[in-house]
Design a protein around this motif. Structure first.
Motif, short mmCIF file in Angstrom:
data_model
loop_
_atom_site.label_atom_id
_atom_site.label_comp_id
_atom_site.label_asym_id
_atom_site.label_seq_id
_atom_site.Cartn_x
_atom_site.Cartn_y
_atom_site.Cartn_z
N ALA A 1 3.46 9.59 -7.95
CA ALA A 1 3.37 9.57 -6.49
C ALA A 1 3.67 8.16 -5.97
O ALA A 1 4.36 7.99 -4.95
N CYS A 2 3.16 7.16 -6.67
CA CYS A 2 3.42 5.77 -6.25
C CYS A 2 4.90 5.43 -6.39
O CYS A 2 5.46 4.70 -5.56
N ASP B 1 6.61 6.60 -3.50
CA ASP B 1 6.35 5.70 -2.36
C ASP B 1 7.26 4.48 -2.41
O ASP B 1 7.79 4.03 -1.40
N SER C 1 4.62 2.73 3.01
CA SER C 1 3.44 1.87 2.95
C SER C 1 2.61 2.14 4.19
O SER C 1 3.12 2.14 5.29
N LEU C 2 1.36 2.37 3.98
CA LEU C 2 0.55 2.87 5.08
C LEU C 2 0.08 1.77 6.02
O LEU C 2 0.03 1.95 7.21
N VAL C 3 -0.30 0.64 5.47
CA VAL C 3 -0.92 -0.38 6.31
C VAL C 3 -0.07 -1.65 6.38
O VAL C 3 0.21 -2.17 7.44
N ARG C 4 0.32 -2.13 5.25
CA ARG C 4 1.16 -3.34 5.30
C ARG C 4 2.30 -3.23 4.31
O ARG C 4 2.32 -2.38 3.44
N ASP D 1 3.55 -5.41 2.04
CA ASP D 1 3.71 -6.22 0.84
C ASP D 1 3.10 -5.55 -0.40
O ASP D 1 2.63 -6.20 -1.31
N TRP D 2 3.10 -4.24 -0.43
CA TRP D 2 2.50 -3.52 -1.55
C TRP D 2 3.49 -3.27 -2.68
O TRP D 2 3.12 -2.92 -3.79
N ALA E 1 5.49 -4.85 -4.75
CA ALA E 1 5.40 -5.53 -6.05
C ALA E 1 4.17 -5.07 -6.82
O ALA E 1 4.22 -4.80 -8.02
N PHE E 2 3.06 -4.97 -6.09
CA PHE E 2 1.83 -4.54 -6.78
C PHE E 2 1.97 -3.11 -7.31
O PHE E 2 1.54 -2.81 -8.42
N LYS E 3 2.59 -2.27 -6.51
CA LYS E 3 2.73 -0.87 -6.95
C LYS E 3 3.57 -0.77 -8.22
O LYS E 3 3.32 0.09 -9.06
N TRP F 1 1.29 -1.50 -10.99
CA TRP F 1 0.32 -0.39 -11.11
C TRP F 1 0.97 0.80 -11.83
O TRP F 1 0.41 1.36 -12.76
#
Lengths: 170, 929
Positions: free
Chosen positions: B528-529, B532, B538-541, B543-544, B546-548, B551
């Motif tokens: 799922a990620c 995305d 991205s729901l809120v910001r 800059d996710w 790279a982290f995703k 993950w």
């Protein structure tokens, strides 16, 4: 060539981080100084159920991995947190020590060229050579600590992290 | 999802009952909620209400805290070690005026107790009952002592407004007073509240009688003991043979042992039916094995025969110091497959100690007896008001009393493949406050509906239990939860099974077991990620990204490797679709599980017509609302491996029991409930997707409407079904080159006469069971042709063709299994009885009818059994049977709308249909003289 040595090992049980614990630590580290809330992280990481990250967050708080970044010292949510020194260590080593230090005295058969301890079932059948004319320090330097940790944990459900080892009898 | 109404329908008795209905006549009137006319619980005003919660550490604390944690977000609770204490103090703060729903429970051992829970309107919680969005809430069992209501138990309850005799209790709360000041008068007023009582206790008396009878039969079954003098492991080490002393009646032995788990006892040991302490267990090889899986053979040796030394045995009881085998003697060899535990012991080299050297074989009835006890406990729990839905007994015994919503809320399907009937069913089930009834004929997508219903419920943050009488149905339902190509990490399925039984689960379904479920879920989270990342969601910001990536990498690489173990407990607690058999849900380990909160917003029971009512009750006790899915035109509850009617035919018990326990031993309980339910609470799926239209036309004989026309329709249209169900076989056969053409999907191979024109007879009966060697010869011939065709067209490469061979008779099934299994490398042939095939499907199905004489009073005339047998086929149905014996046979079939069964010459009609399709065949098409 295999040699047999006796080693005093000081080790502690080591528990690797679960993916959720890794996530909460890494999130605080990655998004410092303003980490996301548990709710936002739950949504972004597609976990859907906040209890998963909350449980990991709580476990890491209990392990001392977080400290509050807020003036009032509150630490209710991931958004309140920053990594403590302990937290950095846990994240760096991808796990944490649990339980008491234990000392073991073990006979280990080492594959001398690689410095790797032989697994127990191979040791029994291995041909042992006389120890080469080297000092205890040289043997210690030759030994692969990571392989020694794997050797110590083999066949048990407990993972060990070696804090110190000393070859006492070549 | 949006809701539009604020009304609820309350049934009132007013009009005559519909034809054939066993229930009281009911109508419905629309009333505004929550002012339910005549149904509003009265208010009891108290000066003060003293609550003593101090026993929580000893009694209910852990259970309640687990429940609150699992519902923390829904109940908007914080994350505290003392979550229960916080909830109690917040909900019932000292000095504040509060309201409770209070239900008095039936006295137990002279003690009176009540259930209390907060009134939601006071706490600001929305009332959801009127839209079908019902759910569970915290509820406590209390006793009156020393001027206080002492909380002594936690039992999740249903949110919403209860009916009288519950009351609305109002007063100023005093939490944990050392000495309560509620008065004797207060106590008297509480005592005067009428206690919860079942609307129809006499029905439960019937159920108890049925269980008493089953228990007696089971205990009798355990008393048949067969002494053996020796046992030997067979060379392949997968089975063991016991040598029974003397001559035994083989037929009777088969009848008693077939499909049963067995125990080997040392001689003269007393059997304790409820507690198995026998040293060795020889159960069926697998809980999902066929009826004969416990046995390979039972063979009698005569006076002049002896076992041969070197046959793999003789290692036991050989005379010391000699190689001489034992002297010849009359004995019977019973070969059994070893179960997993025994195989493991063998691998550990414990082969000499597997069983007592000599002893007795007997049926292991411990499982059966504990199941009966669990069902009895379920009935007791219902009578004691311990069902989550206190209205359960109302609608369970009279589906007209089930409440329903005026309008059906719209919902957005999670998949695009749902047809109109399926959408209507899901919407109806979501809107129903108590129960919804779904009839699903073969191949009509019951599993699709169950999957969608669970996914919609999960979207509403609801927890679901999917139960069934059969393991396979549970596994199938879970397998349908995540549509192909979708990730849906919000769905967290879990198959609840005792650990020792997990190895019995078929490979494709193992991913739902405790050990694999976490890993499977985390992989779906990762997928799922990834989606995305690909769609830059991205729901809120922003800059996710790279982290995703990190993950996803972590999850896909298996995390630390410890995830499955470390997160298992957490996952189990938060699993939101739990699959379990009805019997498993009746075990205290399930409904009082420390790991799992067995309180569900939705309970779906699949194949409900195969469950006896006490079996059905066990999962229903655990849910706020139930969706009952089944088809009363398929198999009813079973007695061992037979229907109860067949068991009577086998002489296992007298036929008066069929009349006495009709609701228990037939599918009539579900049938009556379904036919009597308000139209808003039931639906029949009509579009089938499994069968080629020709096969569907045959099966439609079992689903006649009032005019006699079959109700099944080809899903997606006749052309589509025709296109998608092609077998492409061109079998030339033996004589004129037309055994099977690509356009033919139903064949009837007539076994009336052999090649010389002589009438064929059945072989002598095996016990009470029949078999027909000529039909076996025809089936073998057909499969040989099929194999040759497969070899010609695919060169023996590719996936083996799945072929099901079905007979109504155990003896025929056993013979077929022995002769067909593993014989052709291009075919995966499974021979079994009809009940083992319910819930399954095969590309090719061959049905052996066996009977050669005129058919009368036989279970080949049970249309439910014929229906299941014929409707397993996807591409090709081959009926092997005597046209002469069957074409005049009259089978009673009731119209789908209900009413009296009408006699139908159904086999004759089917033969005519098949003849029209050009599928009538003679043995000379297959055999050469």
């Amino acid at each position: 060539m295999n040699i047999q040595v006796t080693i005093d090992i000081t080790a502690v049980e080591f528990r690797p981080l679960t993916s959720l614990e890794w996530a909460v630590l890494s999130l605080v580290n990655h998004f410092a100084p303003t980490p996301p809330s548990l709710e936002e992280a739950t949504q972004e990481l597609r976990l859907h159920e906040p209890a998963f990250l909350r449980s990991a967050f709580q476990d890491m708080c209990n392990a001392g991995a977080f400290e509050s970044r807020l003036p009032d010292g509150a630490l209710h949510d991931l958004a309140d947190a920053r990594l403590s020194e302990t937290g950095r260590e846990i994240l760096g080593s991808n796990g944490m020590e649990v339980g008491e230090k234990m000392t073991y005295n073990r006979d280990v058969v080492i594959d001398w060229p690689s410095g790797r301890p032989l697994p127990a079932h191979e040791s029994k059948q291995a041909e042992i050579s006389p120890a080469p004319g080297v000092s205890l320090e040289e043997i210690e330097q030759r030994l692969d600590p990571t392989a020694l940790e794997e050797w110590l944990s083999a066949g048990t459900s407990i993972r060990s992290r070696i804090l110190e080892f000393l070859v006492v009898d070549p | 999802m949006h809701t539009t109404n604020q009304h609820i329908l309350i049934p009132q008795i007013s009009s005559p009952s519909p034809p054939g209905s066993p229930f009281a006549p009911l109508d419905a009137v629309m009333l505004p909620a929550p002012n339910l006319l005549g149904m509003v619980p009265p208010v009891l005003e108290f000066d003060r209400i003293d609550l003593d919660t101090r026993a929580k550490e000893q009694h209910y604390g852990q259970h309640a805290a687990r429940f609150l944690r699992s519902r923390r977000d829904e109940l908007q609770l914080g994350d505290s070690e003392r979550i229960l204490g916080d909830w109690l103090e917040t909900t019932w703060p000292t000095g504040e005026l509060r309201e409770f729903w209070l239900t008095k429970l039936p006295p137990q051992n002279g003690r009176h107790s009540w259930l209390i829970r907060p009134v939601e309107s006071v706490s600001g919680q929305p009332t959801t009952q009127d839209t079908g969005r019902v759910s569970v809430c915290p509820q406590f069992r209390v006793f009156f002592r020393d001027g206080t209501l002492v909380l002594l138990g936690f039992e999740p309850g249903q949110r919403g407004i209860p009916k009288p005799p519950s009351v609305r209790l109002r007063g100023v709360v005093h939490l944990d007073p050392r000495c309560g000041r509620m008065t004797k008068a207060d106590e008297n007023r509480l005592m005067e509240v009428p206690h919860f009582a079942l609307s129809t206790p006499e029905r439960l008396t019937e159920w108890r009688k049925f269980l008493d009878w089953r228990e007696k039969l089971t205990e009798e079954n355990s008393k048949h003991r067969y002494p053996y003098g020796e046992w030997e492991l067979l060379p392949d080490r997968k089975s063991v043979r016991f040598y029974l002393r003397g001559q035994v009646q083989i037929d009777l032995l088969k009848l008693r042992f077939q499909g049963q788990a067995l125990l080997a006892y040392p001689p003269t040991r007393a059997i304790k039916p409820y507690k198995s302490d026998a040293p060795a267990v020889v159960p069926k090889s697998s809980t999902r094995g066929g009826a004969g899986s416990a046995f390979r053979t039972i063979r009698a040796l005569g006076d002049d025969q002896n076992r041969q030394a070197g046959s793999g045995g003789w290692r036991h009881r050989r005379k010391p110091g000699t190689d001489e085998p034992p002297a010849p003697q009359q004995e019977t060899g019973v070969e059994l497959l070893l179960n997993k535990d025994l195989k493991e012991r063998l691998n550990r080299g414990e082969e000499d100690d597997l069983f007592p050297e000599e002893g007795e074989l007997a049926v292991d009835v411990t499982g059966e007896l504990s199941t009966i006890q669990n069902q009895r406990n379920g009935i007791d729990r219902l009578g004691q008001g311990r069902a989550i839905n206190l209205e359960l007994d109302q609608w369970l015994f009279n589906s007209q009393r089930a409440r329903f919503s005026v309008t059906t809320p719209a919902f957005t399907p999670t998949v695009s493949v749902l047809n109109e009937e399926q959408i209507k069913s899901v919407a109806g089930a979501l809107a129903a406050p108590d129960a919804y009834y779904l009839q699903g004929p073969p191949g009509t997508g019951k599993t699709t509906v169950i999957g969608e219903l669970c996914r919609q419920s999960v979207r509403q943050a609801r927890r679901c239990l999917v139960a069934s009488q059969a393991n396979l149905a549970v596994d199938n339902a879970l397998a349908g939860l995540i549509p192909k190509g979708q990730t849906m990490p919000e769905v967290r399925p879990l198959r609840w099974l005792e650990e020792r039984k997990e190895s019995d689960v078929e490979e494709p379904f193992k991913r739902f077991l405790r050990k694999q479920a976490v890993r499977n879920w985390l992989l779906r989270v990762a997928a799922a990620c990834k989606e995305d990342i690909a769609t830059q969601r991205s729901l809120v910001r922003n800059d996710w990204s790279a982290f995703k990536h990190d993950w996803v990498n972590r999850l896909e690489s298996g995390g630390s490797g410890d995830d499955a173990e470390e997160l298992r407990e957490l996952y189990v607690r938060h699993a939101n679709v739990i699959g379990a058999t009805c019997n498993a849900t009746g075990k205290i380990d399930f409904y009082n599980s420390a790991a799992l909160n067995a309180a569900f917003d939705l309970v779906v029971v699949d194949e409900v017509s195969k469950a006896t009512p006490p079996e059905l009750l066990m999962p229903l006790l655990l849910g706020v609302k139930a969706v009952l899915v089944g088809d009363h035109r398929q198999l009813p509850p079973m007695f061992k491996t037979d229907t109860f009617e067949e068991a009577v035919a086998n002489g296992e018990f007298e036929d008066t029991k069929l009349v006495e326990f009709k609701d228990q031993v037939t599918a009539s309980f579900f049938e009556q409930s379904f036919l009597s339910a308000p139209p808003a609470l039931r639906n029949t799926l009509r579009e089938q997707y499994r069968m080629h239209p020709q096969i569907m036309d045959v099966v439609n004989n079992f689903y006649p409407d009032g005019s006699g026309k079959g109700i099944l329709l080809p899903g997606g249209g006749r052309e589509t079904r025709h296109r998608e169900r092609q077998h492409k076989f061109n079998l030339k056969g033996r004589r004129d080159g037309v055994l099977l053409k690509p356009g033919q999907h139903v064949l009837w191979i007539d076994s009336t006469e052999n090649l010389t024109g002589c009438r064929v007879g059945e072989a002598p009966k095996q016990g009470t069971s029949r078999w027909n060697p000529f039909e076996i010869e025809l089936i073998t011939g057909f499969l040989e042709e099929l194999h040759q065709e497969r070899q010609r067209t695919s060169g023996g490469e590719g996936v083996r063709l799945d072929v099901g061979v079905i007979s109504f008779y155990l003896a025929q099934t056993n013979e077929l299994r022995d002769q067909l299994k593993g014989r052709w490398c291009s075919l995966d042939v499974q021979a079994n009885t009809v009940d083992q095939f319910q819930g399954r499907e095969c590309s090719v199905v061959i049905v052996s009818l066996v009977r050669c004489d005129e058919v009368s009073g036989d279970f080949v005339k049970d249309y439910r059994r014929i229906n299941v047998a014929f409707s397993r086929a996807k591409q090709l149905l081959v009926i092997v049977g005597s046209r002469r014996a069957f074409e005049q046979a009259v089978v009673p079939i009731a119209p789908v709308e209900g009413g009296e069964p009408r006699p139908a010459r159904v086999y004759g009609a089917i033969h005519e249909q098949i003849t029209r399709f050009g599928g009538a065949r003679h043995p000379h098409h297959l055999l050469t003289s």
